[in-house]
Write a protein that holds these residues in place. Sequence first.
Motif, PDB file in Angstrom:
ATOM      1  N   ARG A   1       0.841  -1.201   0.000  1.00 18.33           N
ATOM      2  CA  ARG A   1       0.000   0.000   0.000  1.00 18.33           C
ATOM      3  C   ARG A   1       0.873   1.248   0.000  1.00 18.33           C
ATOM      4  NH1 ARG A   1      -5.277  -1.179   1.433  1.00 18.33           N
ATOM      5  NH2 ARG A   1      -5.500  -3.307   2.215  1.00 18.33           N
ATOM      6  N   GLY A   2       0.506   2.202  -0.810  1.00 18.48           N
ATOM      7  CA  GLY A   2       1.236   3.461  -0.836  1.00 18.48           C
ATOM      8  C   GLY A   2       2.529   3.409  -1.619  1.00 18.48           C
ATOM      9  N   GLU A   3       2.771   2.265  -2.291  1.00 19.87           N
ATOM     10  CA  GLU A   3       4.019   2.106  -3.025  1.00 19.87           C
ATOM     11  C   GLU A   3       3.745   2.145  -4.525  1.00 19.87           C
ATOM     12  OE1 GLU A   3       7.832  -0.919  -2.708  1.00 19.87           O
ATOM     13  OE2 GLU A   3       5.836  -1.775  -2.615  1.00 19.87           O
ATOM     14  N   CYS A   4       4.685   2.761  -5.263  1.00 14.87           N
ATOM     15  CA  CYS A   4       4.551   2.779  -6.727  1.00 14.87           C
ATOM     16  C   CYS A   4       5.772   2.109  -7.340  1.00 14.87           C
ATOM     17  CB  CYS A   4       4.426   4.219  -7.234  1.00 14.87           C
ATOM     18  SG  CYS A   4       4.292   4.333  -9.017  1.00 14.87           S
TER      19      CYS A   4
ATOM     20  N   ALA B   1       9.296  11.582 -14.758  1.00 15.49           N
ATOM     21  CA  ALA B   1       8.055  11.238 -14.061  1.00 15.49           C
ATOM     22  C   ALA B   1       8.289  10.010 -13.195  1.00 15.49           C
ATOM     23  CB  ALA B   1       6.949  10.975 -15.075  1.00 15.49           C
ATOM     24  N   ARG B   2       8.978   9.045 -13.775  1.00 16.15           N
ATOM     25  CA  ARG B   2       9.254   7.795 -13.064  1.00 16.15           C
ATOM     26  C   ARG B   2      10.059   8.082 -11.794  1.00 16.15           C
ATOM     27  NH1 ARG B   2      11.574   4.548 -17.290  1.00 16.15           N
ATOM     28  NH2 ARG B   2      13.659   5.118 -16.621  1.00 16.15           N
ATOM     29  N   ALA B   3      11.090   8.915 -11.944  1.00 15.07           N
ATOM     30  CA  ALA B   3      11.952   9.230 -10.806  1.00 15.07           C
ATOM     31  C   ALA B   3      11.139   9.934  -9.707  1.00 15.07           C
ATOM     32  CB  ALA B   3      13.098  10.121 -11.260  1.00 15.07           C
ATOM     33  N   ARG B   4      10.157  10.734 -10.125  1.00 19.37           N
ATOM     34  CA  ARG B   4       9.420  11.501  -9.130  1.00 19.37           C
ATOM     35  C   ARG B   4       8.389  10.656  -8.365  1.00 19.37           C
ATOM     36  NH1 ARG B   4       5.926  16.798 -10.549  1.00 19.37           N
ATOM     37  NH2 ARG B   4       4.266  16.420  -9.029  1.00 19.37           N
ATOM     38  N   VAL B   5       7.629   9.800  -9.051  1.00 21.91           N
ATOM     39  CA  VAL B   5       6.533   9.123  -8.346  1.00 21.91           C
ATOM     40  C   VAL B   5       6.833   7.670  -7.957  1.00 21.91           C
ATOM     41  CG1 VAL B   5       4.741  10.613  -9.315  1.00 21.91           C
ATOM     42  CG2 VAL B   5       5.339   8.458 -10.480  1.00 21.91           C
TER      43      VAL B   5
ATOM     44  N   LEU C   1       0.758  13.674 -12.435  1.00 22.32           N
ATOM     45  CA  LEU C   1       1.729  13.269 -11.411  1.00 22.32           C
ATOM     46  C   LEU C   1       1.185  13.573 -10.013  1.00 22.32           C
ATOM     47  CD1 LEU C   1       5.082  14.292 -13.128  1.00 22.32           C
ATOM     48  CD2 LEU C   1       4.117  11.999 -12.846  1.00 22.32           C
ATOM     49  N   ALA C   2       0.498  14.692  -9.877  1.00 21.14           N
ATOM     50  CA  ALA C   2      -0.110  15.029  -8.582  1.00 21.14           C
ATOM     51  C   ALA C   2      -1.187  14.012  -8.210  1.00 21.14           C
ATOM     52  CB  ALA C   2      -0.695  16.439  -8.634  1.00 21.14           C
ATOM     53  N   LEU C   3      -1.982  13.594  -9.195  1.00 23.17           N
ATOM     54  CA  LEU C   3      -3.015  12.579  -8.934  1.00 23.17           C
ATOM     55  C   LEU C   3      -2.385  11.275  -8.450  1.00 23.17           C
ATOM     56  CD1 LEU C   3      -5.441  13.064 -11.988  1.00 23.17           C
ATOM     57  CD2 LEU C   3      -6.043  13.310  -9.566  1.00 23.17           C
ATOM     58  N   ILE C   4      -1.245  10.922  -9.078  1.00 25.76           N
ATOM     59  CA  ILE C   4      -0.560   9.686  -8.678  1.00 25.76           C
ATOM     60  C   ILE C   4      -0.042   9.824  -7.247  1.00 25.76           C
ATOM     61  CG2 ILE C   4       1.404   8.157  -9.162  1.00 25.76           C
ATOM     62  CD1 ILE C   4       1.095   8.960 -12.148  1.00 25.76           C
ATOM     63  N   GLU C   5       0.518  10.988  -6.940  1.00 21.64           N
ATOM     64  CA  GLU C   5       1.034  11.205  -5.584  1.00 21.64           C
ATOM     65  C   GLU C   5      -0.089  11.151  -4.547  1.00 21.64           C
ATOM     66  OE1 GLU C   5       5.066  13.812  -6.565  1.00 21.64           O
ATOM     67  OE2 GLU C   5       3.123  14.831  -6.446  1.00 21.64           O
ATOM     68  N   GLU C   6      -1.231  11.715  -4.894  1.00 24.88           N
ATOM     69  CA  GLU C   6      -2.376  11.677  -3.972  1.00 24.88           C
ATOM     70  C   GLU C   6      -2.864  10.251  -3.767  1.00 24.88           C
ATOM     71  OE1 GLU C   6      -5.307  14.417  -5.543  1.00 24.88           O
ATOM     72  OE2 GLU C   6      -3.748  15.959  -5.686  1.00 24.88           O
ATOM     73  N   ALA C   7      -2.889   9.479  -4.865  1.00 24.95           N
ATOM     74  CA  ALA C   7      -3.330   8.080  -4.753  1.00 24.95           C
ATOM     75  C   ALA C   7      -2.390   7.311  -3.825  1.00 24.95           C
ATOM     76  CB  ALA C   7      -3.383   7.435  -6.139  1.00 24.95           C
ATOM     77  N   LYS C   8      -1.079   7.558  -3.979  1.00 24.71           N
ATOM     78  CA  LYS C   8      -0.109   6.905  -3.092  1.00 24.71           C
ATOM     79  C   LYS C   8      -0.351   7.319  -1.644  1.00 24.71           C
ATOM     80  CE  LYS C   8       4.238   6.701  -4.096  1.00 24.71           C
ATOM     81  NZ  LYS C   8       5.573   7.250  -4.454  1.00 24.71           N
TER      82      LYS C   8
ATOM     83  N   ARG D   1      -3.031   8.177  -0.200  1.00 26.57           N
ATOM     84  CA  ARG D   1      -4.189   7.534   0.435  1.00 26.57           C
ATOM     85  C   ARG D   1      -4.009   6.009   0.512  1.00 26.57           C
ATOM     86  NH1 ARG D   1      -6.714   5.095  -3.645  1.00 26.57           N
ATOM     87  NH2 ARG D   1      -6.866   6.179  -5.649  1.00 26.57           N
ATOM     88  N   GLY D   2      -2.838   5.523   0.091  1.00 25.80           N
ATOM     89  CA  GLY D   2      -2.504   4.116   0.322  1.00 25.80           C
ATOM     90  C   GLY D   2      -2.666   3.192  -0.867  1.00 25.80           C
ATOM     91  N   ALA D   3      -2.791   3.748  -2.069  1.00 21.77           N
ATOM     92  CA  ALA D   3      -2.940   2.886  -3.236  1.00 21.77           C
ATOM     93  C   ALA D   3      -1.609   2.220  -3.594  1.00 21.77           C
ATOM     94  CB  ALA D   3      -3.453   3.693  -4.430  1.00 21.77           C
ATOM     95  N   ALA D   4      -1.679   0.939  -3.954  1.00 22.69           N
ATOM     96  CA  ALA D   4      -0.513   0.231  -4.485  1.00 22.69           C
ATOM     97  C   ALA D   4      -0.554   0.404  -5.995  1.00 22.69           C
ATOM     98  CB  ALA D   4      -0.583  -1.239  -4.107  1.00 22.69           C
ATOM     99  N   ILE D   5       0.545   0.870  -6.585  1.00 15.50           N
ATOM    100  CA  ILE D   5       0.533   1.205  -8.016  1.00 15.50           C
ATOM    101  C   ILE D   5       1.638   0.459  -8.764  1.00 15.50           C
ATOM    102  CG2 ILE D   5       0.701   3.097  -9.699  1.00 15.50           C
ATOM    103  CD1 ILE D   5      -0.230   5.004  -7.498  1.00 15.50           C
ATOM    104  N   VAL D   6       1.282  -0.088  -9.921  1.00 17.28           N
ATOM    105  CA  VAL D   6       2.267  -0.647 -10.845  1.00 17.28           C
ATOM    106  C   VAL D   6       2.119   0.128 -12.147  1.00 17.28           C
ATOM    107  CG1 VAL D   6       3.025  -2.680 -12.138  1.00 17.28           C
ATOM    108  CG2 VAL D   6       2.142  -2.952  -9.811  1.00 17.28           C
ATOM    109  N   GLY D   7       3.234   0.605 -12.687  1.00 18.72           N
ATOM    110  CA  GLY D   7       3.110   1.407 -13.888  1.00 18.72           C
ATOM    111  C   GLY D   7       4.224   1.206 -14.884  1.00 18.72           C
TER     112      GLY D   7
END
Lengths: 262, 227
Positions: B33-36, B207-211, B185-192, B194-200
């Motif tokens: 959770r919260g990891e991208c 962008a990759r380095a940032r999120v 990128l802000a939407l992705i950061e917000e999702a993280k 709130r605890g979303a697990a993200i694979v992209g």
Amino acid sequence: MSAHAEMTPLLSVRGVSKRYGAQIGCADMSFDLYPGEVMGIVGESGSGKSTLLACLAGHLRPDTGSVLFDTRADGLRDTVRMSEPERRMMSRTDWAFVHQNPRDGLRMAVSAGGNVGERLMAVGARNYGDIRRSAVDWLDRVEIDTGRIDDRPSTFSGGMQQRLQIARNLVTGPRLVFMDEPTGGLDVSVQARLLDLLRGLVRDMGLSAIIVTHDLAVVRLLADRLMVMKSGCVVEAGLTDQVLDDPQHAYTQLLVSSVLQV
Amino acid sequence: MIELRDVRKTFTLHNQGAAVIDVLDRVTLSVARGECVALTGASGAGKSTLMRLIYGNYKAQGGRIEVGGVDLVTAMPREVIRVRREVLGHVSQFLRVVPRVPTLDVVADPLLLAGAAPEEAREAAAGLLERVNIPRALWSLSPTTFSGGEQQRVNIARGFVHPYPALLLDEPTASLDPANREVVLALIEEAKARGAAIVGIFHDAAARARVCDREVDVSRFAPGAAA
């Protein structure tokens, strides 16, 4: 919807076979359909998909097998072995059947409102005002101008006729809808609107449905799961986008790769 | 949240001499959770294949793919559908919608499927369309006629409208101008947050380095590669 309610299939098909003389219609079909599930059946002409649908909907008597339906009153009942009046009642209340050709599902000499009201009267509705109100409501839901309520469907376009047939079928609040090529005879532009309408109705009413079609784009948009038939048998079944995006069987691979790209 | 264990993927092309293509083997991956996590590797290494395996539209030949505690490899179709409605969001590269459905309804659809009330769903959809800068005049039109960048932003809005606990993002910033890239990128950061697990998959290195918290090179899952 609770996890428990989802456990009981709405329809349980076991070993259904139908032959036409030496010819196989469909052979040893078995599957469960759960409440709220939409299943597509695809296959080329003669694959047995319409035979299967007719067996499930009680239009044809299978040679072997059972079609168990979770009735409101008595739980699972084998509709193949029901009496004819019982089955007819079922097809007016809990089941609906949308034909490819709206003329097969509508009474062309009766007004649009009458077509919708007639089905309500068949299940005991008597109050004219209530029936008329339901008819108006349903014409509106299928996006038919309610000012056309007293017109006969013969004056409607093909797309309007198909939407009227859907209204007539859904007015009694069925739980299971059988559809035979519901967008088959329509222009592409009209198909899209009908698909969106069907999708919304299925979602809002929590309907279960079985849709027979040869159009893979229709099942992708409407069906949760898919059964691919060939020569009366199921060659592949599963989640719709998995069967279409990663077909495992040679025939399904051929079917999917044969679709023309636009 | 997303757990893969010994996943194997082969394609058998029955109509081309039954050729068997081994794509991925022994894929093991865990996203909290919260990891991208960014999937990397050369074109053809199997990044998209791996994303599709996790979404469930590709069938694994072996192993386990658990999302929110459900093994998608063995789950019944209705369980996979439920996981997609409630748990697993997916922003693909291409928008696939029923023609002629207004953009606002396209974006509200995931919320309606998850059981939200229509007004609430439309309100949330409007909020997201505003954020990704789709002009209000376009909301009542079908996105099928929109430009590539606009379609991509509609797709993003649709993917973020429901607070999925797990998300798959396929090139979310591709074909976006700097302002909209920043919004995504802000939407992705917000999702993280709130605890979303993200694979992209992100070809956009900045962008990759940032999120992203870490990168997984999928070429290490090539069949025959040293484990």
